[in-house]
Design a protein around this motif. Structure first.
Motif, short mmCIF file in Angstrom:
data_model
loop_
_atom_site.label_atom_id
_atom_site.label_comp_id
_atom_site.label_asym_id
_atom_site.label_seq_id
_atom_site.Cartn_x
_atom_site.Cartn_y
_atom_site.Cartn_z
N ARG A 2 15.42 59.53 1.96
CA ARG A 2 16.03 60.27 0.85
C ARG A 2 17.13 61.19 1.33
N GLN A 3 16.92 61.80 2.48
CA GLN A 3 17.93 62.71 3.02
C GLN A 3 19.20 61.95 3.38
N LEU A 4 19.05 60.78 3.98
CA LEU A 4 20.21 59.95 4.31
C LEU A 4 20.94 59.54 3.03
N ALA A 5 20.20 59.12 2.02
CA ALA A 5 20.83 58.73 0.76
C ALA A 5 21.59 59.90 0.15
N ALA A 6 21.03 61.10 0.24
CA ALA A 6 21.71 62.29 -0.29
C ALA A 6 22.99 62.57 0.49
N TRP A 7 22.94 62.46 1.81
CA TRP A 7 24.14 62.69 2.62
C TRP A 7 25.24 61.68 2.28
N LEU A 8 24.85 60.41 2.21
CA LEU A 8 25.84 59.39 1.90
C LEU A 8 26.39 59.57 0.49
N GLY A 9 25.51 59.91 -0.43
CA GLY A 9 25.93 60.10 -1.81
C GLY A 9 26.90 61.25 -2.00
N SER A 10 26.86 62.21 -1.10
CA SER A 10 27.77 63.35 -1.21
C SER A 10 28.96 63.25 -0.26
N SER A 11 29.08 62.13 0.42
CA SER A 11 30.17 61.92 1.38
C SER A 11 31.25 61.03 0.80
N ALA A 12 32.48 61.34 1.09
CA ALA A 12 33.60 60.53 0.62
C ALA A 12 33.97 59.44 1.63
N ILE A 13 33.67 59.69 2.91
CA ILE A 13 34.10 58.78 3.98
C ILE A 13 32.94 58.59 4.95
N TYR A 14 32.79 57.37 5.43
CA TYR A 14 31.79 57.07 6.45
C TYR A 14 32.52 56.40 7.61
N ALA A 15 32.33 56.92 8.80
CA ALA A 15 32.98 56.35 10.00
C ALA A 15 31.92 55.79 10.94
N LEU A 16 32.16 54.58 11.40
CA LEU A 16 31.31 53.94 12.41
C LEU A 16 32.24 53.22 13.39
N PRO A 17 32.78 53.96 14.37
CA PRO A 17 33.69 53.33 15.34
C PRO A 17 32.90 52.60 16.42
N ALA A 18 32.12 51.63 16.00
CA ALA A 18 31.20 50.93 16.89
C ALA A 18 31.92 49.98 17.84
N LEU A 19 31.41 49.90 19.07
CA LEU A 19 31.85 48.89 20.03
C LEU A 19 31.07 47.59 19.83
N TYR A 20 29.84 47.72 19.33
CA TYR A 20 28.99 46.55 19.08
C TYR A 20 28.13 46.84 17.86
N GLU A 21 28.13 45.94 16.91
CA GLU A 21 27.31 46.07 15.72
C GLU A 21 27.22 44.70 15.07
N PRO A 22 26.06 44.07 15.10
CA PRO A 22 25.97 42.72 14.55
C PRO A 22 26.09 42.66 13.02
N PHE A 23 25.57 43.64 12.31
CA PHE A 23 25.71 43.63 10.85
C PHE A 23 26.11 44.99 10.32
N GLY A 24 25.41 46.02 10.64
CA GLY A 24 25.75 47.36 10.20
C GLY A 24 25.06 47.77 8.92
N LEU A 25 23.74 47.91 8.98
CA LEU A 25 22.99 48.33 7.80
C LEU A 25 23.46 49.70 7.31
N SER A 26 23.78 50.60 8.23
CA SER A 26 24.26 51.92 7.79
C SER A 26 25.58 51.80 7.06
N VAL A 27 26.42 50.86 7.45
CA VAL A 27 27.69 50.63 6.75
C VAL A 27 27.41 50.13 5.34
N LEU A 28 26.47 49.22 5.22
CA LEU A 28 26.09 48.70 3.91
C LEU A 28 25.60 49.83 3.01
#
Length: 118
Positions: A2-28
């Protein structure tokens, strides 16, 4: 969760400058929450999010800083990417994946039952 959902819900931008990520559930999750996405420019993330995110070289902190500043300062581009990310994220729903796997398994089962041509 719930806390993660609240953070994402109140965020305008999400950055994941990953070197390796097969799918990216957090991006989804960020895309579903309506965040504009700034992602590492790697094949797996580009394949999934091209046209719905900004991409940066994950080893270039200056490029990441510039991309973030750009989105912070450009309301229209940020809103466009937020909408595109949300739309793209909806393509990866569990129901769609289950239906695609069911279809694939049905096709494979049908092919297996066909007699082999000699």
């Amino acid at each position: 969760e719930r806390q993660l959902a609240a953070w994402l819900g109140s965020s305008a931008i999400y950055a994941l400058p990953a070197l390796y990520e097969p799918f990216g559930l957090s991006v989804l999750e960020a895309g579903l929450a309506g965040c504009a996405l700034v992602l590492g420019d790697i094949p797996s993330l580009r394949e999934l999010w091209d046209g719905a995110a900004l991409f940066v070289d994950p080893r270039d902190s200056e490029a990441l800083r510039q991309a973030l500043r750009h989105l912070i300062g450009d309301d229209d581009h940020r809103a466009q990417l937020q909408s595109a990310a949300r739309q793209r994220a909806r393509l990866y729903s569990p129901d769609r994946h289950a239906a695609a796997y069911t279809q694939l398994y049905q096709t494979l089962a049908e092919q297996r039952s066909l007699p082999c041509a000699s």
